[in-house]
Design a protein around this motif. Structure first.
Motif, PDB file in Angstrom:
ATOM      1  N   ALA A   1      65.574  48.950   0.071  1.00  0.00           N
ATOM      2  CA  ALA A   1      66.033  50.336  -0.022  1.00  0.00           C
ATOM      3  C   ALA A   1      64.875  51.325   0.046  1.00  0.00           C
ATOM      4  O   ALA A   1      65.000  52.401   0.639  1.00  0.00           O
ATOM      5  N   GLN A   2      63.723  50.969  -0.519  1.00  0.00           N
ATOM      6  CA  GLN A   2      62.593  51.890  -0.605  1.00  0.00           C
ATOM      7  C   GLN A   2      61.399  51.487   0.249  1.00  0.00           C
ATOM      8  O   GLN A   2      60.418  52.216   0.308  1.00  0.00           O
ATOM      9  N   THR A   3      61.451  50.316   0.872  1.00  0.00           N
ATOM     10  CA  THR A   3      60.291  49.821   1.619  1.00  0.00           C
ATOM     11  C   THR A   3      60.738  48.955   2.789  1.00  0.00           C
ATOM     12  O   THR A   3      61.848  48.422   2.783  1.00  0.00           O
ATOM     13  N   ASP A   4      59.870  48.828   3.768  1.00  0.00           N
ATOM     14  CA  ASP A   4      60.105  47.912   4.879  1.00  0.00           C
ATOM     15  C   ASP A   4      59.388  46.591   4.656  1.00  0.00           C
ATOM     16  O   ASP A   4      59.568  45.654   5.424  1.00  0.00           O
ATOM     17  N   SER A   5      58.552  46.532   3.632  1.00  0.00           N
ATOM     18  CA  SER A   5      57.706  45.359   3.454  1.00  0.00           C
ATOM     19  C   SER A   5      57.686  44.894   2.003  1.00  0.00           C
ATOM     20  O   SER A   5      57.094  45.543   1.145  1.00  0.00           O
ATOM     21  N   VAL A   6      58.318  43.753   1.768  1.00  0.00           N
ATOM     22  CA  VAL A   6      58.313  43.134   0.453  1.00  0.00           C
ATOM     23  C   VAL A   6      57.282  42.009   0.417  1.00  0.00           C
ATOM     24  O   VAL A   6      56.569  41.836  -0.561  1.00  0.00           O
ATOM     25  N   PHE A   7      57.176  41.256   1.500  1.00  0.00           N
ATOM     26  CA  PHE A   7      56.303  40.088   1.560  1.00  0.00           C
ATOM     27  C   PHE A   7      54.974  40.349   2.274  1.00  0.00           C
ATOM     28  O   PHE A   7      53.966  39.775   1.909  1.00  0.00           O
ATOM     29  N   VAL A   8      54.984  41.173   3.316  1.00  0.00           N
ATOM     30  CA  VAL A   8      53.781  41.417   4.114  1.00  0.00           C
ATOM     31  C   VAL A   8      53.148  42.718   3.641  1.00  0.00           C
ATOM     32  O   VAL A   8      53.612  43.806   3.978  1.00  0.00           O
ATOM     33  N   ARG A   9      52.099  42.565   2.845  1.00  0.00           N
ATOM     34  CA  ARG A   9      51.395  43.733   2.317  1.00  0.00           C
ATOM     35  C   ARG A   9      49.898  43.509   2.474  1.00  0.00           C
ATOM     36  O   ARG A   9      49.377  42.477   2.073  1.00  0.00           O
ATOM     37  N   LEU A  10      49.243  44.486   3.054  1.00  0.00           N
ATOM     38  CA  LEU A  10      47.802  44.406   3.249  1.00  0.00           C
ATOM     39  C   LEU A  10      47.100  45.437   2.380  1.00  0.00           C
ATOM     40  O   LEU A  10      47.640  46.517   2.132  1.00  0.00           O
ATOM     41  N   GLU A  11      45.911  45.088   1.968  1.00  0.00           N
ATOM     42  CA  GLU A  11      45.088  46.061   1.254  1.00  0.00           C
ATOM     43  C   GLU A  11      44.792  47.216   2.212  1.00  0.00           C
ATOM     44  O   GLU A  11      44.655  47.006   3.423  1.00  0.00           O
ATOM     45  N   PRO A  12      44.677  48.444   1.699  1.00  0.00           N
ATOM     46  CA  PRO A  12      44.403  49.598   2.572  1.00  0.00           C
ATOM     47  C   PRO A  12      43.172  49.395   3.458  1.00  0.00           C
ATOM     48  O   PRO A  12      43.181  49.771   4.628  1.00  0.00           O
ATOM     49  N   PHE A  13      42.120  48.783   2.917  1.00  0.00           N
ATOM     50  CA  PHE A  13      40.911  48.544   3.707  1.00  0.00           C
ATOM     51  C   PHE A  13      41.223  47.654   4.911  1.00  0.00           C
ATOM     52  O   PHE A  13      40.783  47.923   6.033  1.00  0.00           O
ATOM     53  N   VAL A  14      41.997  46.603   4.701  1.00  0.00           N
ATOM     54  CA  VAL A  14      42.348  45.680   5.789  1.00  0.00           C
ATOM     55  C   VAL A  14      43.206  46.395   6.830  1.00  0.00           C
ATOM     56  O   VAL A  14      43.005  46.227   8.032  1.00  0.00           O
ATOM     57  N   SER A  15      44.122  47.227   6.380  1.00  0.00           N
ATOM     58  CA  SER A  15      44.964  47.991   7.312  1.00  0.00           C
ATOM     59  C   SER A  15      44.135  48.928   8.178  1.00  0.00           C
ATOM     60  O   SER A  15      44.343  49.022   9.387  1.00  0.00           O
ATOM     61  N   ARG A  16      43.183  49.625   7.556  1.00  0.00           N
ATOM     62  CA  ARG A  16      42.327  50.551   8.321  1.00  0.00           C
ATOM     63  C   ARG A  16      41.456  49.782   9.309  1.00  0.00           C
ATOM     64  O   ARG A  16      41.290  50.187  10.453  1.00  0.00           O
ATOM     65  N   TRP A  17      40.884  48.677   8.877  1.00  0.00           N
ATOM     66  CA  TRP A  17      40.030  47.865   9.736  1.00  0.00           C
ATOM     67  C   TRP A  17      40.827  47.335  10.923  1.00  0.00           C
ATOM     68  O   TRP A  17      40.366  47.386  12.064  1.00  0.00           O
ATOM     69  N   THR A  18      42.024  46.837  10.646  1.00  0.00           N
ATOM     70  CA  THR A  18      42.882  46.316  11.714  1.00  0.00           C
ATOM     71  C   THR A  18      43.238  47.411  12.714  1.00  0.00           C
ATOM     72  O   THR A  18      43.197  47.194  13.924  1.00  0.00           O
ATOM     73  N   ALA A  19      43.580  48.589  12.215  1.00  0.00           N
ATOM     74  CA  ALA A  19      43.925  49.708  13.098  1.00  0.00           C
ATOM     75  C   ALA A  19      42.752  50.062  14.010  1.00  0.00           C
ATOM     76  O   ALA A  19      42.939  50.296  15.212  1.00  0.00           O
ATOM     77  N   ARG A  20      41.555  50.080  13.484  1.00  0.00           N
ATOM     78  CA  ARG A  20      40.374  50.386  14.314  1.00  0.00           C
ATOM     79  C   ARG A  20      40.145  49.304  15.359  1.00  0.00           C
ATOM     80  O   ARG A  20      39.839  49.593  16.506  1.00  0.00           O
ATOM     81  N   LEU A  21      40.271  48.066  14.946  1.00  0.00           N
ATOM     82  CA  LEU A  21      40.080  46.945  15.863  1.00  0.00           C
ATOM     83  C   LEU A  21      41.075  47.022  17.033  1.00  0.00           C
ATOM     84  O   LEU A  21      40.711  46.818  18.185  1.00  0.00           O
ATOM     85  N   LEU A  22      42.315  47.364  16.718  1.00  0.00           N
ATOM     86  CA  LEU A  22      43.353  47.404  17.744  1.00  0.00           C
ATOM     87  C   LEU A  22      43.194  48.567  18.719  1.00  0.00           C
ATOM     88  O   LEU A  22      43.778  48.559  19.791  1.00  0.00           O
ATOM     89  N   ARG A  23      42.412  49.562  18.348  1.00  0.00           N
ATOM     90  CA  ARG A  23      42.188  50.702  19.248  1.00  0.00           C
ATOM     91  C   ARG A  23      40.986  50.501  20.159  1.00  0.00           C
ATOM     92  O   ARG A  23      40.623  51.408  20.893  1.00  0.00           O
ATOM     93  N   ALA A  24      40.387  49.310  20.122  1.00  0.00           N
ATOM     94  CA  ALA A  24      39.195  49.040  20.934  1.00  0.00           C
ATOM     95  C   ALA A  24      39.377  47.762  21.751  1.00  0.00           C
ATOM     96  O   ALA A  24      38.710  46.761  21.528  1.00  0.00           O
TER      97      ALA A  24
END
Length: 176
Positions: free
Chosen positions: A132-155
């Protein structure tokens, strides 16, 4: 989720704007039959624990609960990968000079966003109490990992690995 960054030079921007509304509408699930919670959500052989000795020790209701939770996890993981790969595909599209190739990549991005929305919608339909409040119950990344992944995917020129991940996930989905 809409593609972050868009297509540079707006060669396909009008095409994308025209298709965004359609993508959102077509991702909605129109299933009205009740969910039968007495049945597994995915084949047992696709779950990880089913291939371990401990699985045989579980009671049937525990196996069923595990199966259903695992299916929700698989839907989340698939949606996560599809949504994050769109950044990578947009970055590739931005490297292309030919408008048809750029527009084809943009259509692929819209298709992946539609798929992800469908998986997340299915999870909300199956377990509204959890989603009801989230799209992710099981798949959760630390903010640092999310930012790093986003940068990697843009290159994509520096880190071409994600294209192999896309192919692997797509190929695997064809057999199940």
């Amino acid at each position: 989720q809409l593609v972050k960054g868009g297509i540079q030079g707006s060669a396909c921007q009008n095409d994308r704007k025209r298709n965004v509304s359609h993508a959102r509408k077509s991702s909605r699930m129109h299933i009205t039959s009740p969910v039968d919670f007495s049945l597994p959500f995915i084949p047992e052989s696709l779950t990880s624990l089913a291939h371990t000795p401990v699985y045989a020790t579980l009671r049937s209701e525990e196996k069923l609960a595990y199966n259903q939770a695992y299916a929700l996890y698989v839907n989340e993981q698939t949606a996560y990968l599809e949504l994050n790969m769109t950044d990578f595909m947009v970055a590739i599209a931005n490297l292309q000079e030919a408008r048809p190739l750029r527009c084809d990549l943009l259509r692929l991005v819209l298709e992946e966003e539609r798929h992800a929305a469908g998986f997340l919608s299915l999870n909300r339909r199956l377990r509204p109490d959890l989603y009801a409040q989230t799209d992710s119950v099981f798949v959760r990344l630390e903010p640092f990992v999310s930012r790093w992944t986003a940068r990697l995917l843009r290159a994509p020129k520096l880190f071409p690995f994600p294209i192999w991940m896309i192919l692997l996930v797509e190929e695997r989905s064809l057999f199940h």
